[in-house]
Design an enzyme around this catalytic site. Structure first.
Site, PDB file in Angstrom:
ATOM      1  N   LYS A   1       5.345  -2.356   8.251  1.00 47.17           N
ATOM      2  CA  LYS A   1       4.563  -1.247   9.189  1.00 47.17           C
ATOM      3  C   LYS A   1       3.585  -1.509  10.167  1.00 47.17           C
ATOM      4  CE  LYS A   1       6.244   2.148   5.652  1.00 47.17           C
ATOM      5  NZ  LYS A   1       7.448   2.874   5.915  1.00 47.17           N
ATOM      6  N   ASP A  48       2.305  -3.946  -3.310  1.00 46.86           N
ATOM      7  CA  ASP A  48       3.043  -3.603  -2.306  1.00 46.86           C
ATOM      8  C   ASP A  48       2.479  -2.716  -1.288  1.00 46.86           C
ATOM      9  OD1 ASP A  48       4.949  -2.924  -0.162  1.00 46.86           O
ATOM     10  OD2 ASP A  48       6.494  -1.926  -1.638  1.00 46.86           O
ATOM     11  N   TYR A  58       8.509   3.359  -4.229  1.00 44.96           N
ATOM     12  CA  TYR A  58       9.858   2.828  -3.430  1.00 44.96           C
ATOM     13  C   TYR A  58       9.375   1.440  -2.726  1.00 44.96           C
ATOM     14  CZ  TYR A  58      13.319   2.225   0.242  1.00 44.96           C
ATOM     15  OH  TYR A  58      14.317   1.875   0.871  1.00 44.96           O
TER      16      TYR A  58
HETATM   17  N1  PMP Z   1       7.516  -0.818   0.353  1.00 44.39           N
HETATM   18  C1  PMP Z   1       6.930   0.186   0.926  1.00 44.39           C
HETATM   19  C2  PMP Z   1       5.807   0.694   0.122  1.00 44.39           C
HETATM   20  C3  PMP Z   1       7.439   1.157   1.769  1.00 44.39           C
HETATM   21  O1  PMP Z   1       6.926   2.470   1.866  1.00 44.39           O
HETATM   22  C4  PMP Z   1       8.564   0.720   2.401  1.00 44.39           C
HETATM   23  C5  PMP Z   1       9.208   1.908   3.402  1.00 44.39           C
HETATM   24  N2  PMP Z   1       8.851   3.178   3.508  1.00 44.39           N
HETATM   25  C6  PMP Z   1       9.129  -0.269   1.918  1.00 44.39           C
HETATM   26  C7  PMP Z   1       8.554  -1.102   1.114  1.00 44.39           C
HETATM   27  C8  PMP Z   1      10.502  -0.927   2.600  1.00 44.39           C
HETATM   28  O2  PMP Z   1      10.056  -1.246   4.061  1.00 44.39           O
HETATM   29  P1  PMP Z   1      11.323  -1.351   5.350  1.00 44.39           P
HETATM   30  O3  PMP Z   1      11.865   0.030   5.347  1.00 44.39           O
HETATM   31  O4  PMP Z   1      10.549  -1.626   6.155  1.00 44.39           O
HETATM   32  O5  PMP Z   1      12.220  -2.133   4.600  1.00 44.39           O
END
Ligand code: PMP
Length: 446
Positions: free
Chosen positions: A266, A238, A143
């Site tokens: 995060k 990512d 994701y």
């Molecule tokens: N990339 C990864 C690996 C994530 O875990 C997340 C959110 N859990 C996101 C992108 C998206 O981040 P956000 O919820 O801050 O938009």
């Protein structure tokens, strides 16, 4: 069952779709009503009805220091005293960028945005812009936020043309997203051989955390690196979840790989909305205003989020290099932990082995995957190495375990397909209490 404030839930549902601002919070995957939280401190959170829980959600990853760390409180307080948004550059953005470029491998320049979604979306635009190619490759079960190109359901086989995973995603756009299974270097190689000239980038979590925690198998990350390089495709790592968590320099440091672009979020904002994407200067300089690829943001790099991020990284041991020292906010501890990642490893390993013992004693088949302070208890008797493995787990059983733990004062992520996050605030006592709760909860799960 309820865990705090039916009144709040009823009110929220009247004015907020599903009563929540992010779907997984609604507890649909585990049953029951969402917990409305009122307060957090260290490793614990308190529901609006006063009950307390040991927290393994940690705001879905940002709170590696735990809730309300005094250093972060001091940093945010100091920032509010001088104004919290200007829409003009401030030194704090440069300080955080200096830290990130000093500690995250392969990142020479970094652009701050407000969410992980924005970071991955922007990194993909940049990859498309610099390569002049439209297609992207996404891994099944990873994701990367909710941008259109990334909301594509995993199909089976190689070079599966994307099918929109949500109404509202144009089919023509989803068709530009190819998917392959996690840990399947052969599928990546075949796809690149057939369609490589169309592909701008491969985006991957370096440790999958969004199908539950699924580590990279031997050679998988190296294969992504090598295959993409050979086909002139950019590798977007990512690290929104893994960054500053599985090591100070993220999964690139832990696994010894270097990507072309890195997305972060995060922990980067210490729990305030900040995220970023970065890479070598020759790629990042293609962004406006120096280059033609456009991306912007009213609140990007805002002082509160920058100050929380700087202080969080400082307490994790980050230094900007070049003999520069970081400012210590008034009232913050002089330094953080001596060996924060060693501590996280120790606490998390104790939790892992204790959970495995508790499950075995209750005769519940589970597989526990863990990388540092990310871990998932999968309700299955088979190893989980990809999305198909994760998807075949007994989610009903997970739901019962989740609810039993909640009743006993432990807040786990409310889905089989999420990671637990252990923080530096979790103590041996917290782990012991969690394991006492788990012994009975595994029994309740069957
Ligand atoms: N990339 C990864 C690996 C994530 O875990 C997340 C959110 N859990 C996101 C992108 C998206 O981040 P956000 O919820 O801050 O938009």
């Amino acid at each position: 069952m309820s865990a705090g404030g039916e009144g709040l839930w009823e009110r929220a549902r009247k004015v907020i779709p599903g009563g929540v601002n992010s779907p997984v919070r609604a507890f649909r995957a585990v049953g029951g009503q969402p917990v409305f939280l009122a307060r957090g401190d260290g490793s614990r959170v308190w529901a609006a009805d006063g009950r307390s829980f040991i927290d393994y959600i940690g705001s879905w990853g940002p709170l590696i220091l735990g809730h309300r760390h005094p250093g972060v409180v001091a940093a945010i307080r100091e920032a509010t005293d001088s104004g919290w948004t200007f829409g003009m550059p401030t030194e704090r953005e440069t300080i955080l960028a200096e830290l990130v470029t000093a500690i995250v491998p392969s990142v020479e320049k970094v652009r701050f945005v407000n969410s992980g979604t924005e970071a991955t979306m922007s990194a993909i635009r940049l990859a498309r812009g610099v390569t002049g190619r439209d297609a992207i490759v996404k891994i099944e079960g990873c994701y990367h936020g909710h941008a259109d190109s990334l909301l594509v359901k995993a199909g089976s086989g190689v070079a599966t043309l994307g099918i929109p995973g949500s109404p509202g995603v144009p089919a023509a756009l989803a068709a530009k997203t190819f998917t392959i299974p996690w840990n399947d270097a052969g599928a990546l190689e075949r796809l690149c051989r057939e369609r490589g000239a169309e592909i701008a980038c491969v985006i991957a979590e370096p440790v999958a955390g969004n199908m539950g925690c699924v580590p990279p198998g031997p050679g998988w990350l190296a294969a992504i690196r090598e295959t993409t390089a050979r086909h002139g495709i950019l590798f977007i790592c990512d690290e929104v979840m893994t960054g500053f968590r599985v090591a100070l320099g993220g999964a690139q440091e832990r696994f010894g790989i270097t990507a072309d672009l890195v997305t972060m979020g995060k922990i980067l904002g210490g729990g305030l909305p900040a995220a970023a994407y970065g890479g070598p200067a020759f790629i990042m300089d293609q962004l406006a205003p120096d280059g033609p690829v456009y991306q912007a943001g009213t609140l990007s790099g805002n002082p509160l989020a920058m100050s929380a991020g700087i202080e969080t990284l400082r307490l994790l041991g980050a230094v900007p290099g070049a003999g520069r020292a970081l400012p210590v906010p008034a009232g913050a501890p002089e330094k953080g932990w001596d060996d924060p990642y060693g501590r996280l490893e120790g606490t998390s390993a104790r939790l892992e082995s204790g959970l495995a013992e508790a499950a075995a004693a209750a005769r519940v088949p589970v597989r526990i995957n863990r990388v540092g302070s990310m871990m998932t208890v999968f309700f299955t008797d088979r190893p989980v190495t990809d999305w198909d493995g994760a998807a075949s787990c007994d989610t009903e059983r997970f739901g019962r375990f989740f609810r039993a733990m909640l009743l006993r004062g432990v807040l786990l992520p409310p889905s089989q397909f999420e990671s637990f996050f252990v923080s530096l605030a979790h103590t041996n006592e917290d782990i012991e209490q969690t394991l006492i709760a788990a012994r009975d909860s595994f029994r309740d799960a069957i």
